[in-house]
Design a protein around this motif. Sequence first.
Motif, PDB file in Angstrom:
ATOM      1  N   LEU A 120      49.282  74.487 -18.073  1.00 24.81           N
ATOM      2  CA  LEU A 120      49.875  75.032 -16.853  1.00 24.81           C
ATOM      3  C   LEU A 120      50.477  73.947 -15.970  1.00 24.81           C
ATOM      4  CD1 LEU A 120      47.129  77.662 -15.874  1.00 24.81           C
ATOM      5  CD2 LEU A 120      49.290  78.074 -17.063  1.00 24.81           C
ATOM      6  N   ASP A 121      50.393  72.706 -16.441  1.00 23.46           N
ATOM      7  CA  ASP A 121      50.926  71.557 -15.696  1.00 23.46           C
ATOM      8  C   ASP A 121      50.307  71.479 -14.302  1.00 23.46           C
ATOM      9  OD1 ASP A 121      52.444  69.280 -15.333  1.00 23.46           O
ATOM     10  OD2 ASP A 121      54.200  70.371 -14.566  1.00 23.46           O
ATOM     11  N   VAL A 122      48.978  71.531 -14.282  1.00 19.56           N
ATOM     12  CA  VAL A 122      48.221  71.498 -13.032  1.00 19.56           C
ATOM     13  C   VAL A 122      47.298  70.286 -13.028  1.00 19.56           C
ATOM     14  CG1 VAL A 122      46.456  72.660 -11.651  1.00 19.56           C
ATOM     15  CG2 VAL A 122      48.271  73.994 -12.708  1.00 19.56           C
ATOM     16  N   GLN A 123      47.209  69.612 -11.886  1.00 18.03           N
ATOM     17  CA  GLN A 123      46.273  68.504 -11.713  1.00 18.03           C
ATOM     18  C   GLN A 123      45.234  68.909 -10.672  1.00 18.03           C
ATOM     19  OE1 GLN A 123      46.060  65.459 -13.398  1.00 18.03           O
ATOM     20  NE2 GLN A 123      44.096  65.455 -12.326  1.00 18.03           N
ATOM     21  N   PRO A 124      44.022  69.308 -11.098  1.00 16.55           N
ATOM     22  CA  PRO A 124      43.011  69.718 -10.123  1.00 16.55           C
ATOM     23  C   PRO A 124      42.634  68.572  -9.194  1.00 16.55           C
ATOM     24  CG  PRO A 124      42.399  70.393 -12.350  1.00 16.55           C
ATOM     25  CD  PRO A 124      43.546  69.437 -12.482  1.00 16.55           C
ATOM     26  N   ARG A 125      42.466  68.876  -7.919  1.00 13.43           N
ATOM     27  CA  ARG A 125      42.031  67.851  -6.972  1.00 13.43           C
ATOM     28  C   ARG A 125      40.531  67.890  -6.751  1.00 13.43           C
ATOM     29  NH1 ARG A 125      40.465  69.320  -2.001  1.00 13.43           N
ATOM     30  NH2 ARG A 125      41.005  71.393  -1.159  1.00 13.43           N
ATOM     31  N   GLY A 126      39.917  69.002  -7.134  1.00 14.09           N
ATOM     32  CA  GLY A 126      38.491  69.172  -6.888  1.00 14.09           C
ATOM     33  C   GLY A 126      37.610  68.631  -8.007  1.00 14.09           C
ATOM     34  N   ARG A 127      36.317  68.693  -7.765  1.00 13.58           N
ATOM     35  CA  ARG A 127      35.323  68.239  -8.750  1.00 13.58           C
ATOM     36  C   ARG A 127      35.158  69.298  -9.835  1.00 13.58           C
ATOM     37  NH1 ARG A 127      29.480  68.659  -8.364  1.00 13.58           N
ATOM     38  NH2 ARG A 127      29.812  69.539  -6.278  1.00 13.58           N
ATOM     39  N   VAL A 128      35.057  68.866 -11.074  1.00 17.26           N
ATOM     40  CA  VAL A 128      34.874  69.783 -12.203  1.00 17.26           C
ATOM     41  C   VAL A 128      33.446  69.665 -12.709  1.00 17.26           C
ATOM     42  CG1 VAL A 128      35.575  70.345 -14.554  1.00 17.26           C
ATOM     43  CG2 VAL A 128      37.300  69.673 -12.871  1.00 17.26           C
ATOM     44  N   VAL A 129      32.754  70.800 -12.858  1.00 14.80           N
ATOM     45  CA  VAL A 129      31.394  70.811 -13.395  1.00 14.80           C
ATOM     46  C   VAL A 129      31.316  71.850 -14.508  1.00 14.80           C
ATOM     47  CG1 VAL A 129      30.364  70.109 -11.198  1.00 14.80           C
ATOM     48  CG2 VAL A 129      30.567  72.534 -11.738  1.00 14.80           C
ATOM     49  N   SER A 130      30.422  71.623 -15.433  1.00 15.05           N
ATOM     50  CA  SER A 130      30.220  72.605 -16.506  1.00 15.05           C
ATOM     51  C   SER A 130      29.300  73.703 -16.013  1.00 15.05           C
ATOM     52  CB  SER A 130      29.625  71.933 -17.744  1.00 15.05           C
ATOM     53  OG  SER A 130      28.334  71.409 -17.455  1.00 15.05           O
ATOM     54  N   TYR A 131      29.566  74.931 -16.450  1.00 14.70           N
ATOM     55  CA  TYR A 131      28.751  76.076 -16.057  1.00 14.70           C
ATOM     56  C   TYR A 131      28.744  77.044 -17.227  1.00 14.70           C
ATOM     57  CZ  TYR A 131      26.813  79.734 -13.018  1.00 14.70           C
ATOM     58  OH  TYR A 131      26.015  80.692 -12.448  1.00 14.70           O
ATOM     59  N   PHE A 132      27.718  76.927 -18.063  1.00 17.56           N
ATOM     60  CA  PHE A 132      27.651  77.745 -19.277  1.00 17.56           C
ATOM     61  C   PHE A 132      26.245  78.320 -19.412  1.00 17.56           C
ATOM     62  CE2 PHE A 132      26.649  73.382 -20.250  1.00 17.56           C
ATOM     63  CZ  PHE A 132      25.582  73.441 -21.124  1.00 17.56           C
ATOM     64  N   GLU A 133      26.035  79.091 -20.457  1.00 16.40           N
ATOM     65  CA  GLU A 133      24.770  79.804 -20.614  1.00 16.40           C
ATOM     66  C   GLU A 133      23.559  78.884 -20.535  1.00 16.40           C
ATOM     67  OE1 GLU A 133      22.647  82.956 -23.740  1.00 16.40           O
ATOM     68  OE2 GLU A 133      24.567  82.017 -24.229  1.00 16.40           O
ATOM     69  N   GLY A 134      23.683  77.680 -21.097  1.00 13.46           N
ATOM     70  CA  GLY A 134      22.540  76.766 -21.147  1.00 13.46           C
ATOM     71  C   GLY A 134      22.150  76.163 -19.816  1.00 13.46           C
ATOM     72  N   ASN A 135      23.093  76.053 -18.864  1.00 13.72           N
ATOM     73  CA  ASN A 135      22.750  75.436 -17.577  1.00 13.72           C
ATOM     74  C   ASN A 135      23.016  76.354 -16.385  1.00 13.72           C
ATOM     75  OD1 ASN A 135      25.504  75.424 -17.131  1.00 13.72           O
ATOM     76  ND2 ASN A 135      25.716  73.210 -16.957  1.00 13.72           N
ATOM     77  N   GLU A 136      23.353  77.603 -16.656  1.00 20.31           N
ATOM     78  CA  GLU A 136      23.721  78.544 -15.600  1.00 20.31           C
ATOM     79  C   GLU A 136      22.620  78.689 -14.557  1.00 20.31           C
ATOM     80  OE1 GLU A 136      25.590  83.087 -15.286  1.00 20.31           O
ATOM     81  OE2 GLU A 136      24.808  82.327 -17.185  1.00 20.31           O
ATOM     82  N   THR A 137      21.398  78.868 -14.995  1.00 17.94           N
ATOM     83  CA  THR A 137      20.281  79.055 -14.052  1.00 17.94           C
ATOM     84  C   THR A 137      20.060  77.811 -13.203  1.00 17.94           C
ATOM     85  OG1 THR A 137      19.199  80.613 -15.565  1.00 17.94           O
ATOM     86  CG2 THR A 137      17.835  79.603 -13.858  1.00 17.94           C
ATOM     87  N   ALA A 138      20.091  76.640 -13.834  1.00 13.73           N
ATOM     88  CA  ALA A 138      19.820  75.397 -13.109  1.00 13.73           C
ATOM     89  C   ALA A 138      20.951  75.015 -12.163  1.00 13.73           C
ATOM     90  CB  ALA A 138      19.576  74.262 -14.107  1.00 13.73           C
ATOM     91  N   ARG A 139      22.183  75.306 -12.532  1.00 13.29           N
ATOM     92  CA  ARG A 139      23.327  74.857 -11.741  1.00 13.29           C
ATOM     93  C   ARG A 139      23.675  75.813 -10.604  1.00 13.29           C
ATOM     94  NH1 ARG A 139      27.193  71.034 -14.589  1.00 13.29           N
ATOM     95  NH2 ARG A 139      25.560  69.707 -13.731  1.00 13.29           N
ATOM     96  N   THR A 140      23.264  77.061 -10.689  1.00 14.29           N
ATOM     97  CA  THR A 140      23.620  78.031  -9.650  1.00 14.29           C
ATOM     98  C   THR A 140      23.203  77.606  -8.245  1.00 14.29           C
ATOM     99  OG1 THR A 140      23.692  79.912 -11.170  1.00 14.29           O
ATOM    100  CG2 THR A 140      23.222  80.404  -8.867  1.00 14.29           C
ATOM    101  N   PRO A 141      21.975  77.111  -8.018  1.00 12.26           N
ATOM    102  CA  PRO A 141      21.599  76.716  -6.649  1.00 12.26           C
ATOM    103  C   PRO A 141      22.515  75.641  -6.066  1.00 12.26           C
ATOM    104  CG  PRO A 141      19.652  76.900  -8.030  1.00 12.26           C
ATOM    105  CD  PRO A 141      20.825  77.000  -8.942  1.00 12.26           C
ATOM    106  N   ASP A 142      22.960  74.682  -6.890  1.00 11.01           N
ATOM    107  CA  ASP A 142      23.853  73.631  -6.389  1.00 11.01           C
ATOM    108  C   ASP A 142      25.193  74.206  -5.953  1.00 11.01           C
ATOM    109  OD1 ASP A 142      21.897  71.770  -6.972  1.00 11.01           O
ATOM    110  OD2 ASP A 142      22.726  71.272  -8.940  1.00 11.01           O
TER     111      ASP A 142
END
Length: 286
Positions: A51-73
């Motif tokens: 899409l020729d896009v350069q994200p300016r924000g922070r990228v984090v992984s959010y998948f089935e294995g870490n969904e529960t742990a990462r949601t509070p953050d």
Amino acid sequence: MTDTATGTLVLAGTPIGDISDAPPRLAAELAEADIIAAEDTRRLRHLTQSLDVQPRGRVVSYFEGNETARTPDLVEALEGGARVLLVTDAGMPSVSDPGYRLVAAAVERDIRVTAVPGPSAVLTALALSGLPVDRFCFEGFLPRKQGERLARLREAAGERRTLVYFEAPHRLDASLAAMAEVFGRERRAAVCRELTKTYEEVKRGGLGALAAWAAEGVRGEITVVVEGAPEPEPVEDPAELARRVRVREEAGERRKEAIAAVAAEAGLPKRQVFDAVVAAKRPEAR
């Protein structure tokens, strides 16, 4: 794009195949989000490059294995005013993909949740199936184990709405065979494969014929659409109800499951079918 009070959670639909199907707002959200929570960061990189896009924000992984742990953050970031963009590998977040936990947590804390509507394998397959679309229900993935798979299908045996399932290609033949066993070999269905991609295919027919076709091996992303159960034929004869239960028991079903299935087929309360089975076992009924 950070909100002044609490932030905003944005659920963004992504292409299920053809990258040109990306909704126009997706590029802007990817560019401006404070945090992008992605099911697969490598696929996100491919998406942003396409899409020729350069994200300016922070990228984090959010998948089935870490969904529960990462949601509070992520909730903490939202409460701090961040705009969090949630994307999955394909289609809308939360639909058999990560997202439900984060949405529920955000709603509980009165955080704004919005969406960038996008492609959906469920709706695309339903529209292409040729089956009734006025009423339908989405059943997600069937269980991997055969016994659990059959039990789930028996629960839906009397469902009159069109049914939509996701399935992995290596389990498709087993699932279609199980559907043919529970729903009937002639029940109409459509197997939708590689939707919007180069080798898109929609295979329509009875469940028995589709199971035989799938036994040869099928590749790609799969969505299965199955016709709902027909209107039940009135059954008032208790002996006939008991006979139908007996046939299912002889085929290997437990009595409780057989009674539930016959009740669903006949459009009757389970208690009425149970009473018919009990009555059939009395000496005077023989």
